[in-house]
Write an enzyme that holds these catalytic residues in place. Structure first.
Site, PDB file in Angstrom:
ATOM      1  NE  ARG B  68      -3.857  -2.255   0.283  1.00  0.00           N
ATOM      2  CZ  ARG B  68      -4.486  -2.863  -0.715  1.00  0.00           C
ATOM      3  NH1 ARG B  68      -4.182  -2.578  -1.972  1.00  0.00           N
ATOM      4  NH2 ARG B  68      -5.406  -3.747  -0.469  1.00  0.00           N
ATOM      5  CG  ASN B  98      -2.318  -2.724  -6.261  1.00  0.00           C
ATOM      6  OD1 ASN B  98      -1.319  -3.121  -5.671  1.00  0.00           O
ATOM      7  ND2 ASN B  98      -3.531  -3.098  -5.920  1.00  0.00           N
ATOM      8  CG  ASP B 156      -2.614  -8.367  -8.545  1.00  0.00           C
ATOM      9  OD1 ASP B 156      -3.270  -9.283  -9.045  1.00  0.00           O
ATOM     10  OD2 ASP B 156      -2.725  -8.020  -7.351  1.00  0.00           O
ATOM     11  CG  HIS B 236      -5.196 -13.955  -7.358  1.00  0.00           C
ATOM     12  ND1 HIS B 236      -5.798 -13.931  -8.591  1.00  0.00           N
ATOM     13  CD2 HIS B 236      -4.829 -12.673  -7.091  1.00  0.00           C
ATOM     14  CE1 HIS B 236      -5.813 -12.693  -9.047  1.00  0.00           C
ATOM     15  NE2 HIS B 236      -5.222 -11.911  -8.164  1.00  0.00           N
ATOM     16  CG  ASN B 282     -11.776 -10.065  -8.068  1.00  0.00           C
ATOM     17  OD1 ASN B 282     -12.306 -11.128  -8.368  1.00  0.00           O
ATOM     18  ND2 ASN B 282     -11.429  -9.152  -8.944  1.00  0.00           N
ATOM     19  CG  ASP B 309      -4.327 -11.122  -3.518  1.00  0.00           C
ATOM     20  OD1 ASP B 309      -3.747 -10.012  -3.562  1.00  0.00           O
ATOM     21  OD2 ASP B 309      -5.396 -11.350  -4.114  1.00  0.00           O
ATOM     22  CG  HIS B 313      -9.071  -3.089   1.945  1.00  0.00           C
ATOM     23  ND1 HIS B 313      -8.740  -2.179   0.980  1.00  0.00           N
ATOM     24  CD2 HIS B 313      -9.183  -4.286   1.330  1.00  0.00           C
ATOM     25  CE1 HIS B 313      -8.657  -2.813  -0.191  1.00  0.00           C
ATOM     26  NE2 HIS B 313      -8.906  -4.088  -0.002  1.00  0.00           N
ATOM     27  N   GLY B 328     -10.563  -7.903  -0.927  1.00  0.00           N
ATOM     28  CA  GLY B 328      -9.251  -8.193  -0.347  1.00  0.00           C
ATOM     29  C   GLY B 328      -9.296  -8.630   1.095  1.00  0.00           C
TER      30      GLY B 328
END
Lengths: 180, 441, 330
Positions: B68, B98, B156, B236, B282, B309, B313, B328
């Site tokens: 993050r 990301n 990703d 994944h 996901n 993965d 959050h 997630g």
């Protein structure tokens, strides 16, 4: 479990009350009977049949469920709501003399609820009260006009009226309320 | 010699060197200096007894995490993510691009490596973006990203939607020996879905993401890998159909590898009944048959890697309508427990196979150090406590993310300690005898 | 415990006639028909039948929920359902407050969680929630002590609609066992369908569902229903034909080419209805698209009970509000 009224006594008492109703009213034209669920209903029906025999008049008879008017409805959130059943009054009560019928008169709270409910249906000329048993211990200023039997009780006792329309026989008994 | 330690008496599981037995591990100057019995040790070596029942293995590598930072530090920072990694037994992680801005240029890569060095916990292998801004339009400067330290490329979070771009990425990244990692999902078929398309989603009134959306892109990527001769890694894997596609691709000789997450191995869409957003992920948790196929593929070798993965959050972001919640789950601090309990104790795989899935193969696919206890290799070690009872409590996580689907659950197996460069970066106080593992500090 | 009031005697002397009904609802929130047993569903229907009488009185109000505060929290426009709940609440003497999305802080970007926590701080007794997201009621229930009634959550469920449908069916057909119910329309997106399937299955009806393949209920067999894309097959011998609304925006998702084509292939016409049982009733949860899922002569025809459904909605909601306001039974 003392039986305080036998089947015969119940029948004679209802006949006697029918006669008292006739005596007290010059005409039964504007009279209507309303039984309070559960056991006020068969008593009202029996009274209606008795009146029909005595004076050959069909007195309109209704059924009142006072559940939605109980004063303890939202005050005991631990238990489930009491079962609601249908009110059936298929005549106007405006300007009628209403004879309200119940089995046992105790604290007076059921009758208070019934009076509130009736007022929502219209404006009767008068309301009278029939009970099969008056066991005392009033908590509200309410008095019956026709009493089948005055039955002094203690608070620890419970009065059970059994009627063949609901149970298997007619009788009134006093039981010790289970202590719990 | 202060810098020399020998770990004595533990079971060592090092499938890369075909070792599985009670041997000693000699660490000197941050490197593995010997593995075996009756090692000839210099004088003054500190002897450390491996706690009863613990297993020494090459450091675990999680090749799919989201740290993050930069940009979403309220979800996780590199420091908190790496603290979570070492607490979960990982000595290295590969982090997805990301971030905000995306890791699509060397400056971002360098910042990530700098912050990782500051944290001084697990190693970090950045994964660069395939396309600029992960927008799926123009190739990022993959050569410079590689030079700056990226070990693979991926967009990703979303797939490389254009087949042409995917082809070019495979060809171009292949020049630098970097695999392309793809999140395989046909987005037009996924159609805004929030759960696996099936009976569960239908009865809950949730829009479905069908398994065929995954299968189609897996098959496309394998076809492109065959055409280009380059290496593709499927992130994944979640469905039975996609497993079959990978198996067929491998059989045909394509350079394809793949990973599965612990949550897809352990859970199904039956968890969704109360609309608990901790299970919104996901690819979505799929059906019993899909989960069984994934477990079988772990057993029979179609699946190369278990990766978490890890997707932290903020709790506010998950405390919303199921439709609105971000996808997630966090996984770094529960992966070992889930895998030991469900796979090893569950009789699916051996401990050695688990080490292959979580250390040997990730190192091989990313072409990074680790994966074995060879003499001269950095002393990155994980001490597993396979019989340790663990109850997951997200409030004790090092990660800032509390969105664990395993919160409150109990498992048999955990981590006793984690060593990076011969230094203890995590010691689990719940393991008796672990206090003496504090080495190299 | 000694009797303290003769109003309490019903609880002490349940007559034999009510032995089969449960004492109350086990659930304190109504989020899904799945929260209810078959007996509890019947209790709600029986209670609703008694409630119907209140609506026939000169003074259509009883004091049962006096002093209770009910918040109607509507994130989706719905004149019919909101009005129905509000009338039900007022007939029971509850104090009602309507919170609609456009006039609330939602427009200012507040989360559902914060909206609910703010409402909860004002101590409502019941929250009736309508929301576009499946499971929104679950989130509200998780965040507050008030009892929660789901008035429609996305594509998930609309429990009171299924209950009012059941009351209407029972009035016409008497019982559910073996009753042939056919449901036609946008199955995929319908919350009314999902609640009805759970309810009809619990009461033993035999359900057939029918839609274009693109709007079919996924895994219909696992819902315990027969599925067909043939309207004629679906209607054949049906005792109850229930039509579901076709949302006009579905054309954008490639679900069907045009409304005209939908009507041609799946619209309920008097001609098609001839295959149903002679005394079949026609139901629609509203709002109807005449000339799309239903022809006007069917909607206004002799078998149509669509307005009875609306009338029964008030009684059902009164029953649910009344029963949920008690303590936990069982």
């Amino acid at each position: 479990m003392p039986v305080v009224m036998s089947s015969d006594q119940v029948a004679r008492t209802i006949a006697r009350i029918a006669h008292e109703i006739v005596e007290r009213h010059h005409s039964l034209e504007s009279l209507a009977l309303i039984g309070i669920r559960t056991r006020g209903v068969p008593i009202a029906r029996r009274l209606s049949e008795a009146l029909a025999e005595i004076v050959k008049v069909d007195v309109p008879t209704g059924v009142l469920d006072i559940t939605l008017y109980r004063d303890d409805l939202m005050r005991h959130p631990v238990g489930p709501q009491p079962v609601l059943r249908r009110t059936e009054i298929d005549f106007s009560i405006d300007d009628r003399r209403i004879v309200l019928v119940d089995d046992v008169l105790y604290t007076g709270r059921t009758i208070r609820a019934a009076l509130d409910a009736l007022i929502d249906f219209g404006r009767p000329r008068a309301i009278e009260l029939v009970v099969l048993v008056d066991r005392g211990h009033r908590e509200l200023p309410i008095k019956a006009d026709y009493v089948g039997k005055n039955l002094p009780t203690s608070l620890q006792e419970s009065v059970q009226v059994r009627l063949s329309e609901v149970e298997d026989r007619d009788e009134v008994v006093i039981e010790d309320a289970p202590d719990s | 010699m202060a810098d020399a330690v020998v770990l004595r008496g533990g079971r060592v599981v090092d499938p890369a060197n075909d070792v599985d037995g009670h041997v000693d591990v000699f660490i000197e100057e941050s490197r593995i200096a010997g593995v075996g019995v009756d090692l000839i040790l210099p004088e003054g070596v500190r002897e450390v007894a491996v706690p009863d029942g613990c297993v020494v293995c090459p450091g675990l590598i999680d090749m799919h995490v989201h740290l993050r930072e930069p940009g979403q530090e309220h979800k996780e920072t590199i420091a908190t993510g790496l603290a979570a990694a070492v607490a979960g037994g990982f000595t290295a992680v590969a982090c997805m691009p990301n971030t905000e801005p995306a890791n699509d240029e060397a400056g971002v890569t360098r910042l990530i490596l700098e912050r990782a060095a500051d944290a001084g916990l697990a190693r970090v292998y950045p994964i660069g973006a395939v396309s600029r801004g992960r927008a799926g339009e123009q190739l990022a400067e993959l050569g410079e990203l590689h030079e700056a330290g990226c070990v693979a490329v991926s967009d990703d979070g979303q797939p490389v939607a254009s087949a042409l771009l995917m082809r070019r990425a495979l060809e171009y990244a292949g020049m630098f020996g970097m695999p392309v990692i793809d999140h395989c999902e046909d987005m037009s078929l996924a159609d805004g879905g929030v759960a696996h398309e099936g009976f569960r989603a239908a009865s809950l009134g949730l829009r479905g993401r069908p398994a065929v959306a995954e299968q189609i892109l897996v098959e496309r990527d394998i076809a492109l890998a065959c055409t280009t001769g380059a290496a593709v890694h499927i992130a994944h894997l979640s469905s039975r159909a996609a497993v079959a596609a990978v198996a067929a691709g491998k059989a045909s000789g394509a350079r394809v590898s793949c990973e599965v997450t612990p949550h897809h191995l352990a859970l199904t869409d039956e968890e969704l009944d109360a609309y608990d957003t901790r299970y919104k992920v996901n690819p979505p948790l799929r059906e019993t048959g899909d989960r069984a196929a994934l477990v079988e593929a772990v057993r029979d070798g179609v699946i190369d890697v278990i990766a978490t993965d890890h997707a932290p959050h903020h709790y506010d972001e998950k405390l919303v309508e199921f439709d609105q919640a971000p996808f997630g789950v966090v996984g770094l601090e529960t992966a070992v427990s889930v895998c030991l309990d469900r796979l090893v104790h569950g009789g699916v795989i051996s401990l050695g196979r688990m080490v292959e899935l979580m250390s040997v193969n990730p190192a091989r696919i990313l072409d990074v150090p680790g994966g074995g206890l060879s003499v001269g290799a950095p002393a990155d070690l994980t001490l597993l406590a396979p019989d340790l009872p663990v109850q997951v409590d997200s409030t004790t996580f090092r990660s800032l993310g509390r969105n664990s689907p395993f919160d409150g659950r109990s498992f048999k197996g955990g981590v006793a300690a984690t060593f990076v460069d011969g230094r203890a970066v995590f010691v689990n106080a719940a393991v008796s005898g672990a206090d003496q593992l504090q080495i190299g500090a | 415990m000694p009797q303290t009031a003769d109003t309490g005697r019903d609880a002490h002397s349940a007559g034999t006639s009510v032995l089969s009904t449960p004492a109350g609802l086990r659930t304190t929130d109504l989020l899904s028909i799945g929260d209810l047993s078959a007996e509890e569903i019947l209790l709600i229907l029986d209670t609703a039948e008694a409630m119907q009488e209140v609506g026939t009185r000169a003074i259509k109000k009883v004091p049962a929920l006096r002093g209770q505060t009910v918040v109607n929290l509507f994130f989706e426009a719905s004149t019919r359902t909101r009005t129905s709940f509000e009338i039900a609440e007022k007939r029971l003497s509850a104090d009602t407050v309507n919170v609609v999305a456009s006039g609330s802080s939602l427009a200012k970007g507040e989360t559902l969680a914060d909206t609910v926590r703010n409402l909860e701080a004002m101590a409502p007794d019941v929250i009736v929630v309508r929301h576009a997201a499946a499971g929104a009621g679950h989130l509200v229930a998780k965040l507050c002590k008030a009892r929660v009634i789901n008035a429609g959550d996305g594509m998930h469920e609309h429990p009171t609609q299924a209950l009012l449908d059941a009351l209407t069916i029972r009035e016409h057909k008497g019982c559910f066992d073996g009753l042939r119910v056919s449901i036609v329309g946008d199955l995929l997106h319908s919350r009314v369908l999902r609640s009805n399937l759970l309810l009809l299955e619990a009461l033993g009806a035999a359900v057939t569902v029918c839609a274009p393949a693109t709007l079919m209920l996924p895994e219909a067999a696992r819902f315990g229903v027969r599925a067909t894309t043939s309207i004629d097959e679906a209607v054949d011998g049906a005792d109850v034909v229930m039509l579901l609304r076709i949302q006009l925006e579905r054309m954008q998702g490639h679900f069907f080419p045009s409304l005209r084509e939908y009507f041609r292939c799946f619209g309920m016409t008097a001609e098609r209805l001839r295959r149903a049982a002679p005394d079949a009733i026609i139901m629609h949860p509203g709002p109807m698209n005449r000339g799309v899922e239903i022809a006007s002569d069917v909607a206004d025809g002799p078998g149509s009970v669509i307005l009875e459904q609306v009338a029964n909605g008030v009684a059902i909601r009164m029953a649910v509000l009344y029963l949920l306001s008690g303590g936990q039974g069982g």
